[in-house]
Design a protein around this motif. Structure first.
Motif, PDB file in Angstrom:
ATOM      1  N   TYR A  23      -4.746  -2.481 -40.177  1.00  0.00           N
ATOM      2  CA  TYR A  23      -4.225  -1.299 -39.486  1.00  0.00           C
ATOM      3  C   TYR A  23      -3.663  -1.682 -38.116  1.00  0.00           C
ATOM      4  O   TYR A  23      -2.570  -1.259 -37.734  1.00  0.00           O
ATOM      5  N   CYS A  24      -4.413  -2.482 -37.410  1.00  0.00           N
ATOM      6  CA  CYS A  24      -4.009  -2.903 -36.072  1.00  0.00           C
ATOM      7  C   CYS A  24      -2.704  -3.685 -36.111  1.00  0.00           C
ATOM      8  O   CYS A  24      -1.807  -3.455 -35.307  1.00  0.00           O
ATOM      9  N   ARG A  25      -2.588  -4.584 -37.058  1.00  0.00           N
ATOM     10  CA  ARG A  25      -1.384  -5.407 -37.180  1.00  0.00           C
ATOM     11  C   ARG A  25      -0.156  -4.519 -37.355  1.00  0.00           C
ATOM     12  O   ARG A  25       0.909  -4.802 -36.818  1.00  0.00           O
ATOM     13  N   HIS A  27       0.151  -1.286 -36.480  1.00  0.00           N
ATOM     14  CA  HIS A  27       0.321  -0.193 -35.515  1.00  0.00           C
ATOM     15  C   HIS A  27       0.290  -0.604 -34.045  1.00  0.00           C
ATOM     16  O   HIS A  27       0.821   0.100 -33.205  1.00  0.00           O
ATOM     17  N   HIS A  28      -0.350  -1.682 -33.736  1.00  0.00           N
ATOM     18  CA  HIS A  28      -0.582  -1.998 -32.324  1.00  0.00           C
ATOM     19  C   HIS A  28       0.007  -3.341 -31.921  1.00  0.00           C
ATOM     20  O   HIS A  28      -0.031  -4.297 -32.688  1.00  0.00           O
ATOM     21  N   GLN A  29       0.545  -3.366 -30.740  1.00  0.00           N
ATOM     22  CA  GLN A  29       1.090  -4.605 -30.173  1.00  0.00           C
ATOM     23  C   GLN A  29       0.117  -5.137 -29.127  1.00  0.00           C
ATOM     24  O   GLN A  29      -0.880  -4.516 -28.833  1.00  0.00           O
ATOM     25  N   LEU A  52      -8.015  -8.314 -33.305  1.00  0.00           N
ATOM     26  CA  LEU A  52      -7.804  -6.901 -33.019  1.00  0.00           C
ATOM     27  C   LEU A  52      -7.376  -6.696 -31.575  1.00  0.00           C
ATOM     28  O   LEU A  52      -7.708  -7.481 -30.698  1.00  0.00           O
ATOM     29  N   CYS A  53      -6.652  -5.587 -31.342  1.00  0.00           N
ATOM     30  CA  CYS A  53      -6.322  -5.229 -29.972  1.00  0.00           C
ATOM     31  C   CYS A  53      -7.575  -4.648 -29.303  1.00  0.00           C
ATOM     32  O   CYS A  53      -8.583  -4.410 -29.955  1.00  0.00           O
ATOM     33  N   GLU A  54      -7.473  -4.385 -28.039  1.00  0.00           N
ATOM     34  CA  GLU A  54      -8.656  -3.933 -27.300  1.00  0.00           C
ATOM     35  C   GLU A  54      -9.224  -2.633 -27.870  1.00  0.00           C
ATOM     36  O   GLU A  54     -10.432  -2.486 -28.050  1.00  0.00           O
ATOM     37  N   LYS A  55      -8.330  -1.685 -28.168  1.00  0.00           N
ATOM     38  CA  LYS A  55      -8.787  -0.399 -28.709  1.00  0.00           C
ATOM     39  C   LYS A  55      -9.491  -0.557 -30.047  1.00  0.00           C
ATOM     40  O   LYS A  55     -10.497   0.087 -30.316  1.00  0.00           O
ATOM     41  N   CYS A  56      -8.915  -1.394 -30.893  1.00  0.00           N
ATOM     42  CA  CYS A  56      -9.497  -1.576 -32.216  1.00  0.00           C
ATOM     43  C   CYS A  56     -10.804  -2.353 -32.143  1.00  0.00           C
ATOM     44  O   CYS A  56     -11.719  -2.106 -32.921  1.00  0.00           O
ATOM     45  N   ARG A  57     -10.902  -3.275 -31.197  1.00  0.00           N
ATOM     46  CA  ARG A  57     -12.183  -3.969 -30.998  1.00  0.00           C
ATOM     47  C   ARG A  57     -13.253  -2.967 -30.604  1.00  0.00           C
ATOM     48  O   ARG A  57     -14.375  -3.000 -31.081  1.00  0.00           O
TER      49      ARG A  57
HETATM   50 ZN   LIG Z   1      -5.294  -2.154 -32.658  1.00  0.00          ZN
END
Ligand SMILES: [Zn+2]
Length: 119
Positions: A23-25, A27-29, A52-57
């Motif tokens: 999901y992160c890959r 949706h998130h940079q 993962l990005c910070e939010k996903c972590r």
């Molecule tokens: Zn993310």
């Protein structure tokens, strides 16, 4: 018996981490890294493959922590639970990630089970 459920739990955490990473890959940079063992207090859980990005972590750490701290054994579906420990919006986030990544990963069979554990 406890050993058995711990192993199952680790599997579930890994699948949730994989889902979150997919999901992160999409949706998130931005800067990404996996959760470190020091950030999730689960023995035997290696999340190294899942950047993962910070939010996903933060999301994943939270989901794992809630799951671990659930005082009820066996854990009921959270919908039917009287404690309602999840913060508002968390179930929706779990659902969105599972829906997105579940269809990508073709892991539909596992979804009901995971949904039960994390929602
Ligand atoms: Zn993310």
């Amino acid at each position: 018996m406890k050993d058995q459920s711990d192993k199952q739990e680790i599997k579930d955490f890994k699948v949730l981490a994989q889902f979150t990473a997919v999901y992160c890959r999409a949706h998130h940079q931005g800067a990404k890294r996996p959760l470190q063992p020091s950030e999730v207090d689960v023995e035997g859980l290696n999340l190294e493959p899942h950047s993962l990005c910070e939010k996903c972590r933060e999301f994943l750490a939270y989901a794992i922590e809630r799951r671990q701290r659930c005082p009820l054994d066996p854990k009921p579906s959270c919908k039917h639970c009287e404690i309602h420990c999840y913060r508002p919006g968390h179930r929706e986030q779990v659902r969105e990630i599972m829906r997105f990544s579940g269809s990508r990963l073709m892991l539909r069979g596992r979804l009901d089970l995971l949904w039960h554990y994390f929602s």
